[in-house]
Scaffold this motif. Structure first.
Motif, PDB file in Angstrom:
ATOM      1  N   MET A   1     -90.343 -74.143   6.020  1.00 31.88           N
ATOM      2  CA  MET A   1     -90.097 -74.915   7.213  1.00 31.88           C
ATOM      3  C   MET A   1     -91.401 -75.269   7.918  1.00 31.88           C
ATOM      4  O   MET A   1     -91.595 -76.401   8.329  1.00 31.88           O
ATOM      5  CB  MET A   1     -89.171 -74.097   8.126  1.00 31.88           C
ATOM      6  CG  MET A   1     -88.841 -74.761   9.409  1.00 31.88           C
ATOM      7  SD  MET A   1     -87.620 -76.013   9.175  1.00 31.88           S
ATOM      8  CE  MET A   1     -87.226 -76.403  10.838  1.00 31.88           C
ATOM      9  N   ARG A   2     -92.277 -74.267   8.039  1.00 37.65           N
ATOM     10  CA  ARG A   2     -93.535 -74.519   8.738  1.00 37.65           C
ATOM     11  C   ARG A   2     -94.412 -75.480   7.945  1.00 37.65           C
ATOM     12  O   ARG A   2     -95.120 -76.295   8.527  1.00 37.65           O
ATOM     13  CB  ARG A   2     -94.267 -73.209   8.973  1.00 37.65           C
ATOM     14  CG  ARG A   2     -93.521 -72.293   9.936  1.00 37.65           C
ATOM     15  CD  ARG A   2     -94.293 -71.075  10.217  1.00 37.65           C
ATOM     16  NE  ARG A   2     -95.423 -71.449  11.073  1.00 37.65           N
ATOM     17  CZ  ARG A   2     -96.257 -70.600  11.600  1.00 37.65           C
ATOM     18  NH1 ARG A   2     -96.105 -69.327  11.371  1.00 37.65           N
ATOM     19  NH2 ARG A   2     -97.253 -71.007  12.359  1.00 37.65           N
ATOM     20  N   ARG A   4     -93.401 -77.942   6.052  1.00 40.44           N
ATOM     21  CA  ARG A   4     -92.879 -79.296   6.234  1.00 40.44           C
ATOM     22  C   ARG A   4     -93.300 -79.862   7.585  1.00 40.44           C
ATOM     23  O   ARG A   4     -93.689 -81.032   7.694  1.00 40.44           O
ATOM     24  CB  ARG A   4     -91.354 -79.293   6.123  1.00 40.44           C
ATOM     25  CG  ARG A   4     -90.755 -80.689   6.256  1.00 40.44           C
ATOM     26  CD  ARG A   4     -89.245 -80.667   6.268  1.00 40.44           C
ATOM     27  NE  ARG A   4     -88.686 -79.939   7.361  1.00 40.44           N
ATOM     28  CZ  ARG A   4     -88.473 -80.463   8.587  1.00 40.44           C
ATOM     29  NH1 ARG A   4     -88.786 -81.701   8.834  1.00 40.44           N
ATOM     30  NH2 ARG A   4     -87.941 -79.736   9.535  1.00 40.44           N
ATOM     31  N   LEU A   5     -93.237 -79.041   8.617  1.00 39.77           N
ATOM     32  CA  LEU A   5     -93.640 -79.506   9.943  1.00 39.77           C
ATOM     33  C   LEU A   5     -95.127 -79.829   9.992  1.00 39.77           C
ATOM     34  O   LEU A   5     -95.540 -80.821  10.601  1.00 39.77           O
ATOM     35  CB  LEU A   5     -93.280 -78.457  10.992  1.00 39.77           C
ATOM     36  CG  LEU A   5     -91.780 -78.255  11.220  1.00 39.77           C
ATOM     37  CD1 LEU A   5     -91.535 -77.041  12.108  1.00 39.77           C
ATOM     38  CD2 LEU A   5     -91.160 -79.481  11.817  1.00 39.77           C
ATOM     39  N   MET A   6     -95.936 -79.003   9.346  1.00 46.61           N
ATOM     40  CA  MET A   6     -97.377 -79.280   9.311  1.00 46.61           C
ATOM     41  C   MET A   6     -97.658 -80.558   8.533  1.00 46.61           C
ATOM     42  O   MET A   6     -98.523 -81.346   8.916  1.00 46.61           O
ATOM     43  CB  MET A   6     -98.130 -78.100   8.684  1.00 46.61           C
ATOM     44  CG  MET A   6     -98.286 -76.934   9.617  1.00 46.61           C
ATOM     45  SD  MET A   6     -99.248 -77.360  11.071  1.00 46.61           S
ATOM     46  CE  MET A   6    -100.875 -77.268  10.406  1.00 46.61           C
ATOM     47  N   LEU A   7     -96.931 -80.779   7.440  1.00 50.40           N
ATOM     48  CA  LEU A   7     -97.109 -81.996   6.655  1.00 50.40           C
ATOM     49  C   LEU A   7     -96.719 -83.228   7.470  1.00 50.40           C
ATOM     50  O   LEU A   7     -97.428 -84.242   7.450  1.00 50.40           O
ATOM     51  CB  LEU A   7     -96.284 -81.923   5.374  1.00 50.40           C
ATOM     52  CG  LEU A   7     -96.380 -83.133   4.449  1.00 50.40           C
ATOM     53  CD1 LEU A   7     -97.791 -83.256   3.904  1.00 50.40           C
ATOM     54  CD2 LEU A   7     -95.371 -83.020   3.334  1.00 50.40           C
ATOM     55  N   CYS A   8     -95.619 -83.142   8.216  1.00 50.57           N
ATOM     56  CA  CYS A   8     -95.207 -84.266   9.060  1.00 50.57           C
ATOM     57  C   CYS A   8     -96.224 -84.548  10.151  1.00 50.57           C
ATOM     58  O   CYS A   8     -96.522 -85.714  10.450  1.00 50.57           O
ATOM     59  CB  CYS A   8     -93.843 -83.980   9.682  1.00 50.57           C
ATOM     60  SG  CYS A   8     -92.493 -84.029   8.493  1.00 50.57           S
ATOM     61  N   LEU A   9     -96.781 -83.508  10.754  1.00 55.12           N
ATOM     62  CA  LEU A   9     -97.820 -83.705  11.771  1.00 55.12           C
ATOM     63  C   LEU A   9     -99.062 -84.345  11.170  1.00 55.12           C
ATOM     64  O   LEU A   9     -99.671 -85.230  11.772  1.00 55.12           O
ATOM     65  CB  LEU A   9     -98.178 -82.371  12.420  1.00 55.12           C
ATOM     66  CG  LEU A   9     -97.225 -81.860  13.483  1.00 55.12           C
ATOM     67  CD1 LEU A   9     -97.585 -80.441  13.881  1.00 55.12           C
ATOM     68  CD2 LEU A   9     -97.253 -82.761  14.688  1.00 55.12           C
ATOM     69  N   GLY A  52     -90.995 -78.081  17.204  1.00 48.65           N
ATOM     70  CA  GLY A  52     -90.352 -77.345  16.117  1.00 48.65           C
ATOM     71  C   GLY A  52     -91.269 -76.315  15.502  1.00 48.65           C
ATOM     72  O   GLY A  52     -90.860 -75.201  15.186  1.00 48.65           O
ATOM     73  N   PHE A  53     -92.524 -76.665  15.344  1.00 50.85           N
ATOM     74  CA  PHE A  53     -93.502 -75.732  14.786  1.00 50.85           C
ATOM     75  C   PHE A  53     -93.695 -74.530  15.706  1.00 50.85           C
ATOM     76  O   PHE A  53     -93.700 -73.385  15.259  1.00 50.85           O
ATOM     77  CB  PHE A  53     -94.833 -76.450  14.560  1.00 50.85           C
ATOM     78  CG  PHE A  53     -95.897 -75.589  13.965  1.00 50.85           C
ATOM     79  CD1 PHE A  53     -95.868 -75.275  12.624  1.00 50.85           C
ATOM     80  CD2 PHE A  53     -96.927 -75.104  14.741  1.00 50.85           C
ATOM     81  CE1 PHE A  53     -96.842 -74.486  12.062  1.00 50.85           C
ATOM     82  CE2 PHE A  53     -97.909 -74.314  14.193  1.00 50.85           C
ATOM     83  CZ  PHE A  53     -97.864 -74.002  12.859  1.00 50.85           C
ATOM     84  N   LEU A  54     -93.826 -74.772  17.000  1.00 43.94           N
ATOM     85  CA  LEU A  54     -94.037 -73.672  17.946  1.00 43.94           C
ATOM     86  C   LEU A  54     -92.780 -72.837  18.115  1.00 43.94           C
ATOM     87  O   LEU A  54     -92.855 -71.624  18.261  1.00 43.94           O
ATOM     88  CB  LEU A  54     -94.495 -74.226  19.290  1.00 43.94           C
ATOM     89  CG  LEU A  54     -95.861 -74.897  19.293  1.00 43.94           C
ATOM     90  CD1 LEU A  54     -96.133 -75.525  20.652  1.00 43.94           C
ATOM     91  CD2 LEU A  54     -96.949 -73.912  18.937  1.00 43.94           C
ATOM     92  N   TYR A  55     -91.602 -73.455  18.089  1.00 46.79           N
ATOM     93  CA  TYR A  55     -90.363 -72.713  18.257  1.00 46.79           C
ATOM     94  C   TYR A  55     -90.066 -71.838  17.045  1.00 46.79           C
ATOM     95  O   TYR A  55     -89.639 -70.712  17.190  1.00 46.79           O
ATOM     96  CB  TYR A  55     -89.200 -73.673  18.508  1.00 46.79           C
ATOM     97  CG  TYR A  55     -87.879 -72.970  18.680  1.00 46.79           C
ATOM     98  CD1 TYR A  55     -87.613 -72.226  19.811  1.00 46.79           C
ATOM     99  CD2 TYR A  55     -86.898 -73.042  17.697  1.00 46.79           C
ATOM    100  CE1 TYR A  55     -86.417 -71.573  19.977  1.00 46.79           C
ATOM    101  CE2 TYR A  55     -85.697 -72.400  17.844  1.00 46.79           C
ATOM    102  CZ  TYR A  55     -85.463 -71.667  18.991  1.00 46.79           C
ATOM    103  OH  TYR A  55     -84.273 -71.010  19.137  1.00 46.79           O
ATOM    104  N   THR A  56     -90.303 -72.330  15.834  1.00 47.14           N
ATOM    105  CA  THR A  56     -90.021 -71.520  14.654  1.00 47.14           C
ATOM    106  C   THR A  56     -90.969 -70.346  14.551  1.00 47.14           C
ATOM    107  O   THR A  56     -90.601 -69.314  14.013  1.00 47.14           O
ATOM    108  CB  THR A  56     -90.109 -72.346  13.360  1.00 47.14           C
ATOM    109  OG1 THR A  56     -91.373 -72.966  13.292  1.00 47.14           O
ATOM    110  CG2 THR A  56     -89.007 -73.357  13.272  1.00 47.14           C
ATOM    111  N   ALA A  57     -92.175 -70.469  15.064  1.00 47.63           N
ATOM    112  CA  ALA A  57     -93.101 -69.345  15.020  1.00 47.63           C
ATOM    113  C   ALA A  57     -92.565 -68.196  15.860  1.00 47.63           C
ATOM    114  O   ALA A  57     -92.575 -67.039  15.429  1.00 47.63           O
ATOM    115  CB  ALA A  57     -94.475 -69.768  15.519  1.00 47.63           C
TER     116      ALA A  57
END
Length: 84
Positions: A1-2, A4-9, A52-57
């Motif tokens: 999940m993380r 994918r979010l980093m790739l999108c950013l 999303g990245f900060l919340y999943t962490a």
């Protein structure tokens, strides 16, 4: 999940890098509306992925803490049987 979010950013950052010099909000009419809407969409994408990245962490850290404390009924039964 993380990942994918980093790739999108990262992809959104690259798109912004190429788009910012080519789009200006100073145009009037349809060009200005398109540029403004494109920038707003890009900022929403960045904000959503960053949130999303900060919340999943925080969520994953909380799950790890609770995972050590909570045992299911079957794990409790196995522990009881192995001790006795």
């Amino acid at each position: 999940m993380r990942n994918r979010l980093m790739l999108c950013l990262l992809i959104c950052g690259v798109l912004m890098y190429y788009a910012v010099p080519r789009l200006t909000i100073h145009f009037s009419g349809l060009d200005g509306i398109f540029a403004f809407s494109w920038f707003m969409l890009a900022f929403l994408v960045i904000g959503g992925n960053l949130a999303g990245f900060l919340y999943t962490a925080k969520k994953e850290k909380k799950k790890r803490k609770q995972g050590f404390r909570r045992l299911t009924n079957s794990q409790k039964a196995r522990r009881y049987l192995t001790q006795h």
